[in-house]
Each structure stands twice: as structure tokens, then as C-alpha cells.
Scaffold this motif. Structure first.
Motif, PDB file in Angstrom:
ATOM      1  N   GLY A  21       0.808  -1.212   0.000  1.00  0.00           N
ATOM      2  CA  GLY A  21       0.000   0.000   0.000  1.00  0.00           C
ATOM      3  C   GLY A  21       0.843   1.265   0.000  1.00  0.00           C
ATOM      4  O   GLY A  21       0.534   2.229  -0.702  1.00  0.00           O
ATOM      5  N   VAL A  32      -6.135   7.275  -1.924  1.00  0.00           N
ATOM      6  CA  VAL A  32      -7.150   6.368  -1.385  1.00  0.00           C
ATOM      7  C   VAL A  32      -7.508   5.295  -2.406  1.00  0.00           C
ATOM      8  O   VAL A  32      -7.566   4.102  -2.082  1.00  0.00           O
ATOM      9  CB  VAL A  32      -8.406   7.149  -0.942  1.00  0.00           C
ATOM     10  CG1 VAL A  32      -9.572   6.219  -0.664  1.00  0.00           C
ATOM     11  CG2 VAL A  32      -8.095   7.988   0.286  1.00  0.00           C
ATOM     12  N   LEU A  33      -7.753   5.702  -3.628  1.00  0.00           N
ATOM     13  CA  LEU A  33      -8.122   4.727  -4.665  1.00  0.00           C
ATOM     14  C   LEU A  33      -6.994   3.730  -4.936  1.00  0.00           C
ATOM     15  O   LEU A  33      -7.238   2.535  -5.085  1.00  0.00           O
ATOM     16  CB  LEU A  33      -8.518   5.451  -5.953  1.00  0.00           C
ATOM     17  CG  LEU A  33      -9.807   6.274  -5.881  1.00  0.00           C
ATOM     18  CD1 LEU A  33     -10.016   7.029  -7.183  1.00  0.00           C
ATOM     19  CD2 LEU A  33     -11.004   5.403  -5.557  1.00  0.00           C
ATOM     20  N   VAL A  47      -4.442   2.807  -2.922  1.00  0.00           N
ATOM     21  CA  VAL A  47      -4.203   1.917  -1.784  1.00  0.00           C
ATOM     22  C   VAL A  47      -5.322   0.892  -1.665  1.00  0.00           C
ATOM     23  O   VAL A  47      -5.078  -0.292  -1.428  1.00  0.00           O
ATOM     24  CB  VAL A  47      -4.034   2.722  -0.476  1.00  0.00           C
ATOM     25  CG1 VAL A  47      -4.027   1.819   0.730  1.00  0.00           C
ATOM     26  CG2 VAL A  47      -2.750   3.530  -0.539  1.00  0.00           C
ATOM     27  N   ARG A  48      -6.561   1.315  -1.866  1.00  0.00           N
ATOM     28  CA  ARG A  48      -7.681   0.367  -1.809  1.00  0.00           C
ATOM     29  C   ARG A  48      -7.553  -0.696  -2.900  1.00  0.00           C
ATOM     30  O   ARG A  48      -7.774  -1.877  -2.657  1.00  0.00           O
ATOM     31  CB  ARG A  48      -9.007   1.099  -1.920  1.00  0.00           C
ATOM     32  CG  ARG A  48      -9.370   1.876  -0.659  1.00  0.00           C
ATOM     33  CD  ARG A  48     -10.661   2.638  -0.837  1.00  0.00           C
ATOM     34  NE  ARG A  48     -11.784   1.772  -1.127  1.00  0.00           N
ATOM     35  CZ  ARG A  48     -12.639   1.328  -0.219  1.00  0.00           C
ATOM     36  NH1 ARG A  48     -12.498   1.676   1.037  1.00  0.00           N
ATOM     37  NH2 ARG A  48     -13.639   0.557  -0.579  1.00  0.00           N
ATOM     38  N   ALA A  49      -7.184  -0.276  -4.095  1.00  0.00           N
ATOM     39  CA  ALA A  49      -7.019  -1.236  -5.191  1.00  0.00           C
ATOM     40  C   ALA A  49      -5.874  -2.200  -4.904  1.00  0.00           C
ATOM     41  O   ALA A  49      -5.986  -3.407  -5.153  1.00  0.00           O
ATOM     42  CB  ALA A  49      -6.779  -0.496  -6.505  1.00  0.00           C
ATOM     43  N   HIS A  97      -4.668  -3.095  -1.937  1.00  0.00           N
ATOM     44  CA  HIS A  97      -5.065  -4.009  -0.860  1.00  0.00           C
ATOM     45  C   HIS A  97      -6.039  -5.067  -1.372  1.00  0.00           C
ATOM     46  O   HIS A  97      -5.922  -6.242  -1.016  1.00  0.00           O
ATOM     47  CB  HIS A  97      -5.693  -3.225   0.295  1.00  0.00           C
ATOM     48  CG  HIS A  97      -4.691  -2.617   1.206  1.00  0.00           C
ATOM     49  ND1 HIS A  97      -4.575  -2.952   2.519  1.00  0.00           N
ATOM     50  CD2 HIS A  97      -3.727  -1.688   0.985  1.00  0.00           C
ATOM     51  CE1 HIS A  97      -3.605  -2.261   3.077  1.00  0.00           C
ATOM     52  NE2 HIS A  97      -3.068  -1.481   2.148  1.00  0.00           N
ATOM     53  N   ARG A  98      -6.980  -4.628  -2.196  1.00  0.00           N
ATOM     54  CA  ARG A  98      -7.942  -5.579  -2.745  1.00  0.00           C
ATOM     55  C   ARG A  98      -7.229  -6.653  -3.574  1.00  0.00           C
ATOM     56  O   ARG A  98      -7.464  -7.834  -3.402  1.00  0.00           O
ATOM     57  CB  ARG A  98      -8.969  -4.854  -3.605  1.00  0.00           C
ATOM     58  CG  ARG A  98     -10.127  -5.735  -4.029  1.00  0.00           C
ATOM     59  CD  ARG A  98     -11.209  -4.992  -4.825  1.00  0.00           C
ATOM     60  NE  ARG A  98     -11.526  -3.674  -4.311  1.00  0.00           N
ATOM     61  CZ  ARG A  98     -11.255  -2.537  -4.961  1.00  0.00           C
ATOM     62  NH1 ARG A  98     -10.650  -2.566  -6.135  1.00  0.00           N
ATOM     63  NH2 ARG A  98     -11.582  -1.372  -4.461  1.00  0.00           N
TER      64      ARG A  98
END
Length: 97
Positions: free
Chosen positions: A15, A72-73, A75-77, A79-80
Motif C-alpha cells: 500500500g 485512497v483509490l 491503496v484500496r485497489a 489491498h484488494r
């Protein structure tokens, strides 16, 4: 429990690296967009009296929102993808004890 901690640490590293890369790309894109929209380079020293207050505040708002949304986008991607790949391979285990 060790697998969970290692998985969380690896996800944090992934991340962080993703956030840095996304921040670099976002900054370049925002600078390009600002230059195209205003016809001049963004202010490098917003506190300078040569830069108008509206220009300094505008650049601050654009970069603040743009960088945070991108981070945010990204890091979320990351992690997913990381946890989806780990769940499929069975690398990251979650103990329910």
C-alpha cells in the motif's frame, strides 16, 4: 497468528509503495492539467506575493483533493488485489481463535 501479521505488514508495504507511485503520477497529471487549463505553470511558492491568493488557494485545493483521492483509490485497489491473490493462494490466513 504469525501469518496474519506477516500478511498485514506485506499489505502495508504494498500500500505504501502504491501510494508513493500514485502520488507521483497524480502530481504530474495535476500539473499538466493545471498548465493546460490556466496557460501557466502551477505556483511553486504559493506564499510569494507574486502569486495571487486565488491562484494559490486554487492550486492548494486541486492538489489536496486530487492527491488524496488518488492515494485512497490506489491503496484500496492494491489491498484488494493483494488480499484477493493471497486468499486464492492460501498465503494469508486469518485465525479466528
Amino acid at each position: 497468528m504469525a501469518k496474519k501479521r506477516n500478511g498485514e505488514f506485506a499489505a502495508q508495504v504494498v500500500g505504501s509503495v502504491t501510494a508513493l507511485a500514485a502520488g507521483y503520477v497524480a502530481r504530474k497529471a495535476l500539473t499538466f492539467a493545471w498548465t493546460q487549463a490556466t496557460g501557466k505553470a502551477p505556483p511553486t511558492e504559493p506564499e510569494s506575493p507574486d502569486v495571487s491568493l486565488s491562484e494559490a488557494l486554487g492550486w492548494a485545493v486541486v492538489t489536496g483533493i486530487g492527491m488524496e483521492v488518488t492515494r485512497v483509490l490506489a491503496v484500496r485497489a492494491a489491498h484488494r488485489r493483494f488480499f484477493d491473490a493471497a486468499d486464492q493462494s492460501g498465503v494469508v490466513g486469518i485465525d479466528v481463535d
